[in-house]
Write a protein that holds these residues in place. Structure first.
Motif, PDB file in Angstrom:
ATOM      1  N   GLN B 291      39.671 -29.534  73.560  1.00  0.00           N
ATOM      2  CA  GLN B 291      40.888 -28.991  74.170  1.00  0.00           C
ATOM      3  C   GLN B 291      40.952 -29.222  75.686  1.00  0.00           C
ATOM      4  O   GLN B 291      41.975 -28.980  76.314  1.00  0.00           O
ATOM      5  CB  GLN B 291      41.071 -27.514  73.818  1.00  0.00           C
ATOM      6  CG  GLN B 291      40.003 -26.569  74.319  1.00  0.00           C
ATOM      7  CD  GLN B 291      38.825 -26.438  73.338  1.00  0.00           C
ATOM      8  OE1 GLN B 291      38.201 -27.416  72.949  1.00  0.00           O
ATOM      9  NE2 GLN B 291      38.526 -25.215  72.960  1.00  0.00           N
ATOM     10  N   LEU B 292      39.836 -29.664  76.253  1.00  0.00           N
ATOM     11  CA  LEU B 292      39.853 -29.991  77.682  1.00  0.00           C
ATOM     12  C   LEU B 292      40.494 -31.364  77.880  1.00  0.00           C
ATOM     13  O   LEU B 292      40.097 -32.324  77.234  1.00  0.00           O
ATOM     14  CB  LEU B 292      38.424 -30.046  78.230  1.00  0.00           C
ATOM     15  CG  LEU B 292      37.757 -28.752  78.658  1.00  0.00           C
ATOM     16  CD1 LEU B 292      36.379 -29.069  79.243  1.00  0.00           C
ATOM     17  CD2 LEU B 292      38.597 -28.010  79.675  1.00  0.00           C
ATOM     18  N   ALA B 293      41.475 -31.431  78.767  1.00  0.00           N
ATOM     19  CA  ALA B 293      42.094 -32.728  79.077  1.00  0.00           C
ATOM     20  C   ALA B 293      41.490 -33.241  80.378  1.00  0.00           C
ATOM     21  O   ALA B 293      41.959 -32.912  81.470  1.00  0.00           O
ATOM     22  CB  ALA B 293      43.604 -32.579  79.190  1.00  0.00           C
ATOM     23  N   ILE B 294      40.424 -34.021  80.251  1.00  0.00           N
ATOM     24  CA  ILE B 294      39.763 -34.585  81.427  1.00  0.00           C
ATOM     25  C   ILE B 294      39.709 -36.095  81.275  1.00  0.00           C
ATOM     26  O   ILE B 294      39.944 -36.624  80.201  1.00  0.00           O
ATOM     27  CB  ILE B 294      38.321 -34.050  81.571  1.00  0.00           C
ATOM     28  CG1 ILE B 294      37.603 -34.262  80.231  1.00  0.00           C
ATOM     29  CG2 ILE B 294      38.310 -32.592  81.987  1.00  0.00           C
ATOM     30  CD1 ILE B 294      36.157 -34.567  80.347  1.00  0.00           C
ATOM     31  N   SER B 295      39.445 -36.784  82.377  1.00  0.00           N
ATOM     32  CA  SER B 295      39.323 -38.244  82.311  1.00  0.00           C
ATOM     33  C   SER B 295      37.863 -38.645  82.371  1.00  0.00           C
ATOM     34  O   SER B 295      37.088 -38.077  83.143  1.00  0.00           O
ATOM     35  CB  SER B 295      40.033 -38.895  83.492  1.00  0.00           C
ATOM     36  OG  SER B 295      41.403 -38.845  83.329  1.00  0.00           O
TER      37      SER B 295
END
Lengths: 351, 351
Positions: B291-295
């Motif tokens: 659920q984490l939106a990281i790059s």
């Protein structure tokens, strides 16, 4: 379009799951355009409008080719002439194909003018000023039999009349969103499968490598929605527009003292575009009926599209000064047209 | 933006009175951007986004110049590298200026690398991956003393921190709408008065002859509104973001077993962009905290921006695999960050 500014603000191709919904919306929009165009969705490239689509088609097709010769119809829009003029600075030779007084390009001339080094022909699907529909299919067949790529600027037709790019047989076809109730700043280019085309701006590979930069997602979604709407109703709308146009012509003929001339009347024309010659200069109309939003030619240098087109079909400067262009839209009512006819008639009363 | 799809659908420059309101809205939007940028409104050209702005600046400045040499920082975005690679196909020589481990370009190197035939230097205002703010002003002074034009891609800074192009002294500055809550598909290029720049697409002359085609009026209006909003609150927002970022770093240091490294921590950085090295591969994070939106970097060929930047600042492939980028926004809450820290810490618990 609204959700794609707020909740779905991600960009397609990003890693997170939320970006997937945006990718799907973009591809759904692409399918909507492909369906109206009669092509596969992978043949549709989103652009920032019709001008960019024309630039991409012309400069993209010729990008890696040896310098040569390009034909174009004398009726083309500035966004076709612009990239062609750019090509002349790179050593290309460009040559206009004339049209008759009927506003239609001479297909025999196309055949005669093609040279061994001709690499591209540009022929619009219909003219924005006089509304004439061009013989794209015939010219495409001539071009292809001689190894020439055909680009067609269909911004005046797409979404207004049924169009099938596989019937049209052009290699590239330009589409402009705001010409058929899509958002401004949206457009697309049909690129026939297998055609070699290079990008004309550079960056992150998007749109099958043909157009870099973050997609204008709401714009693309709006363009797709406009295409789906046009798919459902453009035939009916075109019939209604043609009927209203014909009624307007009849009324103008009856009511305008001195009568009117409809330009290229014998030719097959768009249902919504009408160029009319009045009994006297249109300045009279602009003075007495300022609430009418019509187009008149601007012959100042460089001459505008309307001036160029009127000259191409053999109208004199005096005739051009008496000419106005009227566009009808889906929301135009018969009452509005009656009122317009009255205003025009009154302006020329007592001439 | 809404009225410019419905009631005010005219295009600026059209003859009828109704088009005037649209022209005024467009110029008002331009003034909003000029005010935030600290320039005159006639120095602002609307584009379809940051990528187009970078392409216009680079290819437009060099368009009519004899083939020569271009410098660029090793930290640039694909939309700067793309047009530069295009130039190499036309015979230009392009050369990257290295940066230190601190993620900041070496100004001494710029001075050393300028040649008599150097015509352009590209230096971003801040880096999108590690957030480092670049010495644009110093590099601009070096460039100008040697007759070199400076282009600065400010898409990561504009609207997030106060920026004044007259202080920055770059000749061209790129702006991207969706980077500061403006609409996707909107952008602009600051073009210093007197700078010689040619259009890169061709058609009806609009945007001071630098960008043809119907303007994306709602997009331009939205971009102007975003600039006016940023003008009012970007200083406060930046302060709040920096505070939240520092708290997040502190929490990560305390809670992640094995600790973290903040890349380029000693350098002056954007308040919203954070690159962090974790104790182990980020694949662990992607498995346990989807659920984490990281790059994370994509090192496949061609390597993505994040991979390139991490290599440029001397991180190994192993270190890159442990690195993630986090972006904070105006709507990010402390609670969200606490939750993110907990998820990250849990992923590395019991390593």
């Amino acid at each position: 379009m609204q959700p794609y500014w707020s909740t779905h603000f991600m960009l397609p191709g990003q890693q997170h799951a939320q970006a997937q919904a945006v990718s799907e919306a973009l591809e759904h929009a692409r399918e909507g355009i492909a369906e109206l165009a009669g092509c596969e969705s992978f043949e549709v490239v989103f652009t920032g409008g019709g001008t960019e689509a024309n630039n991409l088609a012309i400069l993209g097709v010729l990008s890696d080719q040896p310098v040569g010769h390009v034909l174009y119809s004398c009726l083309e829009h500035e966004s076709v002439l612009g990239p062609l003029e750019r090509l002349t600075r790179l050593g290309w030779e460009i040559e206009p194909v004339p049209c008759g007084a009927n506003g239609i390009i001479d297909t025999v001339k196309v055949d005669q003018m093609i040279r061994p080094d001709t690499r591209l022909m540009c022929l619009q699907a219909a003219n924005a000023v006089v509304g004439t529909i061009q013989p794209v299919r015939q010219v495409a067949d001539i071009c292809h039999s001689r190894g020439v790529v055909l680009h067609s600027d269909a911004t005046q037709v797409f979404g207004k009349m049924p169009i099938d790019v596989t019937q049209l047989r052009a290699d590239t076809v330009s589409i402009s969103g705001h010409k058929f109730y899509g958002p401004k700043g949206s457009g697309a280019l049909y690129v026939r499968r297998g055609l070699k085309l290079a990008a004309i701006t550079y960056g992150e590979p998007r749109e099958m490598g043909l157009r870099p930069g973050a997609e204008n997602i709401p714009g693309c979604v709006g363009l797709g929605a406009a295409a789906m709407l046009a798919q459902r109703c453009c035939v009916d709308a075109a019939d209604k527009l043609a009927e209203m146009r014909d009624k307007m012509i009849e009324d103008l003929r009856q009511q305008v003292p001195g009568g009117i001339t409809v330009l290229c009347e014998a030719a097959e024309r768009l249902p919504n575009t009408l160029a009319i010659e009045l009994p006297a200069d249109t300045s009279r109309l602009q003075e007495s009926a300022r609430q009418l939003a019509i187009s008149t030619p601007q012959s100042s240098s460089p001459p505008d599209e309307m001036t160029r087109v009127l000259r191409s079909i053999g109208r004199s400067e005096q005739q051009a000064c008496r000419t106005m262009r009227i566009s009808l839209g889906w929301t135009t009512s018969s009452e509005q047209l009656s009122r317009a006819v009255k205003l025009i008639a009154a302006a020329y009363d007592g001439r």
